[in-house]
Design a protein around this motif. Structure first.
Motif, short mmCIF file in Angstrom:
data_model
loop_
_atom_site.label_atom_id
_atom_site.label_comp_id
_atom_site.label_asym_id
_atom_site.label_seq_id
_atom_site.Cartn_x
_atom_site.Cartn_y
_atom_site.Cartn_z
N VAL A 67 0.85 -1.20 0.00
CA VAL A 67 0.00 0.00 0.00
C VAL A 67 0.88 1.25 0.00
O VAL A 67 2.06 1.19 0.36
N ALA A 68 0.29 2.38 -0.39
CA ALA A 68 0.97 3.67 -0.26
C ALA A 68 0.74 4.14 1.18
O ALA A 68 -0.41 4.27 1.61
N PRO A 69 1.81 4.39 1.94
CA PRO A 69 1.63 4.68 3.38
C PRO A 69 0.82 5.96 3.62
O PRO A 69 0.97 6.96 2.92
N LEU A 70 -0.05 5.87 4.63
CA LEU A 70 -0.90 7.01 4.97
C LEU A 70 -0.07 8.10 5.65
O LEU A 70 0.70 7.83 6.57
N VAL A 71 -0.22 9.35 5.19
CA VAL A 71 0.49 10.49 5.76
C VAL A 71 -0.45 11.34 6.61
O VAL A 71 -0.09 11.80 7.68
N ARG A 72 -1.68 11.55 6.13
CA ARG A 72 -2.62 12.36 6.89
C ARG A 72 -4.05 12.07 6.45
O ARG A 72 -4.33 12.01 5.26
N LEU A 73 -4.92 11.93 7.45
CA LEU A 73 -6.35 11.93 7.18
C LEU A 73 -6.81 13.38 7.33
O LEU A 73 -6.60 14.00 8.37
N CYS A 74 -7.39 13.95 6.26
CA CYS A 74 -7.71 15.39 6.29
C CYS A 74 -8.75 15.73 7.35
O CYS A 74 -9.72 15.00 7.54
N GLU A 75 -8.50 16.84 8.04
CA GLU A 75 -9.43 17.38 9.04
C GLU A 75 -10.24 18.47 8.37
O GLU A 75 -9.78 19.07 7.39
N PRO A 76 -11.44 18.76 8.91
CA PRO A 76 -12.26 19.81 8.28
C PRO A 76 -11.50 21.13 8.13
O PRO A 76 -11.64 21.80 7.10
N GLU A 77 -10.65 21.48 9.13
CA GLU A 77 -9.96 22.77 9.06
C GLU A 77 -8.86 22.79 7.98
O GLU A 77 -8.31 23.84 7.68
N ASP A 78 -8.56 21.61 7.39
CA ASP A 78 -7.58 21.60 6.30
C ASP A 78 -8.12 22.26 5.03
O ASP A 78 -7.36 22.58 4.11
N GLY A 79 -9.45 22.37 4.95
CA GLY A 79 -10.06 23.02 3.78
C GLY A 79 -10.01 22.20 2.51
O GLY A 79 -10.14 22.73 1.41
N LEU A 80 -9.81 20.90 2.67
CA LEU A 80 -9.72 20.03 1.49
C LEU A 80 -10.93 19.10 1.37
O LEU A 80 -10.98 18.25 0.50
N GLY A 81 -11.90 19.29 2.25
CA GLY A 81 -13.04 18.38 2.25
C GLY A 81 -12.63 17.03 2.80
O GLY A 81 -11.64 16.91 3.54
N GLU A 82 -13.39 16.00 2.40
CA GLU A 82 -13.09 14.66 2.87
C GLU A 82 -11.97 14.07 2.01
O GLU A 82 -12.12 13.95 0.80
N GLY A 83 -10.85 13.74 2.63
CA GLY A 83 -9.74 13.23 1.84
C GLY A 83 -8.61 12.74 2.71
O GLY A 83 -8.67 12.83 3.93
N HIS A 84 -7.60 12.17 2.05
CA HIS A 84 -6.41 11.80 2.78
C HIS A 84 -5.18 11.96 1.90
O HIS A 84 -5.28 12.04 0.68
N ILE A 85 -4.04 12.01 2.56
CA ILE A 85 -2.76 12.19 1.86
C ILE A 85 -1.92 10.95 2.14
O ILE A 85 -1.82 10.50 3.29
N THR A 86 -1.34 10.39 1.07
CA THR A 86 -0.46 9.23 1.23
C THR A 86 0.86 9.51 0.54
O THR A 86 1.00 10.47 -0.22
N GLY A 87 1.82 8.64 0.81
CA GLY A 87 3.08 8.70 0.09
C GLY A 87 2.84 8.41 -1.38
O GLY A 87 1.83 7.81 -1.76
N PHE A 88 3.77 8.86 -2.21
CA PHE A 88 3.70 8.59 -3.65
C PHE A 88 4.51 7.34 -3.94
O PHE A 88 5.66 7.22 -3.53
N ILE A 89 3.87 6.36 -4.59
CA ILE A 89 4.57 5.14 -5.00
C ILE A 89 4.76 5.23 -6.52
O ILE A 89 3.79 5.38 -7.26
#
Lengths: 328, 119
Positions: free
Chosen positions: A85-107
């Motif tokens: 899997v691409a490792p999880l870096v961040r589960l977005c919080e509402p205050e991130d202003g990105l809506g529902e989302g997450h950030i992972t490493g790039f493979i």
């Protein structure tokens, strides 16, 4: 609502361990989810990362998507179970202003299905991919059922769900109707439920020309159900990219997939059960295409992509007719 | 004699123009422009091949069902009989008729699609 993704990512950079982001770019594909690539800078080596975010509001009535939080938990559990899997870096919080989302490493690697089935760069690894996919699925299917809250659906439940969506569309498509009735009369006997990826197919995996599957992506349709569902979905002809003669993802054979599955500890699954789920997969994809077209017809979305997906229903219908003719 | 451009010629011209500007587009728009060209080409094929395909479908379904009607009515009747379980894969001629119809449709929607079971 349009969100300025590059600006929101730049504001988030300190929480990711950098000072800014560069080269933020939306990648192609994905009608319901957006994928962005960007590079985090200012924290040592520039770090390439991937943002996945929901592009359209989730409709819990018709969507079976897991939340991004559940998806993030699954990526973690799958990695623990030994799946790439691409490792999880961040589960977005509402205050991130990105809506529902997450950030992972790039493979690094290739996701385009037609390249995997046809590009000479993958000639060497291609014969090993079906077995590798079987092994990876067996590992995913060991994720504990309680790892994260997921919906459960067996074959009858899937047929009920998709029949309801089909009926509500008002479409009259004889082949879909025939497939619904036929699959209902030929339900496989129950097997113990497992955690399913739910969208395990060529196009949702990152492939490396030397190592094969480098990462399993796109976990949003994860749910709990029949282990053969994931194997059958990988064999749906819509994901063979023109190589109908290689039933597993356009790159391999059923036998290698099933053997790989057993080698990595999976239960023995007869080919007939995979074919049942392959046909149900074509039926589901056909109805999803109808549904995506409906979202255009009703004015909910206006991208040129949506109505054109409606013209992909016929590919699922010709595959279903051929499966039924062959005595599925 | 050249009188006026046919509908399929207009579509071809627009599709050609969209193709020509693709290199200037960002990746997302380049992707959508490809989808747009696919859409235009499907419309063009439907204009040319659609009428004959529909006439053949009406003839096939009328023979299968033993009733007359337009394509919408025949499709609805067939769906109704399938829902009620009066017809199924075992019905003589059903799968063959459905296959002939869907082959005509895929020739319009995606002529390059290689279906399962074909080599």
């Amino acid at each position: 609502m349009e969100v300025d993704i590059p600006s929101a990512l730049a504001a988030l950079a300190p929480k990711l361990g950098g000072t800014g982001v560069e080269k933020a770019q939306r990648l192609t594909g994905g009608a319901s989810m957006e994928t962005w690539a960007f590079t985090l800078v200012g924290g040592g080596e520039p770090q390439p990362l991937i943002l996945r975010r929901r592009a359209v509001p989730m409709d819990p009535e018709t969507s079976r998507s897991a939340s991004m939080a559940a998806e993030a938990a699954l990526i973690h559990a799958a990695g623990h179970a030994g799946a790439p899997v691409a490792p999880l870096v961040r589960l977005c919080e509402p205050e991130d202003g990105l809506g529902e989302g997450h950030i992972t490493g790039f493979i690094a690697g290739e996701t385009l299905g037609r390249k995997i089935v046809a590009d000479p760069r993958f000639d060497g690894v291609r014969p090993h991919l079906a077995r590798q996919c079987g092994q990876i699925l067996a590992r995913i299917h060991t994720i504990p059922l309680g790892a994260t809250p997921l919906t459960t659906a067996d074959a009858r439940g899937e047929l009920d769900r998709y029949e309801a969506i089909y009926r509500s569309s008002g479409a009259e498509r004889p082949i879909l109707e025939l497939a619904l009735q036929h699959l209902r009369r030929n339900l496989p006997p129950p097997l113990p439920n497992v955690v399913l990826h739910g969208d395990f197919r060529n196009g949702n995996m990152m492939f490396d020309p030397d190592r094969g599957v480098a990462a399993v992506l796109d976990w949003e349709l994860a749910h709990v159900g029949d282990p053969a569902e994931d194997l059958g979905w990988l064999c749906v002809n819509s994901w063979r990219f023109g190589r109908a003669d290689r039933p597993v993802g356009g790159f391999g054979d059923y036998q290698d997939l099933l053997e790989g599955y057993i080698e990595a500890g999976g239960v023995e699954i007869p080919l007939s059960r995979v074919l049942f789920w392959q046909a149900l997969g074509s039926l589901k994809w056909g109805i999803m295409c109808l549904m995506m077209y409906s979202s255009y017809a009703t004015g909910a979305t206006n991208s040129v992509e949506r109505p054109m997906i409606g013209r992909r229903v016929s590919e699922t219908e010709i595959d279903l007719v051929n499966l039924l003719e062959a005595g599925l | 004699m050249i009188e006026h451009p046919r509908a399929d010629e207009l579509i071809e011209a627009v599709a050609g123009w969209v193709e020509s500007i693709r290199p200037q587009l960002n990746p997302r728009d380049a992707f959508l422009s490809r989808v747009a060209v696919n859409a235009l080409n499907a419309v063009k094929r439907e204009l040319v091949q659609g009428p004959a395909a529909e006439a053949a479908a009406v003839a096939r379904l009328s023979a299968l069902l033993g009733v007359e009607g337009d394509i919408k009515a025949l499709n609805a009747e067939l769906c109704e009989r399938l829902r009620r379980g009066e017809m199924g894969v075992e019905t003589p001629g059903l799968v063959a008729a459905l296959k002939a119809g869907i082959e005509d449709q895929i020739a319009i929607d995606q002529p390059s699609y290689v279906s399962v079971g074909s080599r």
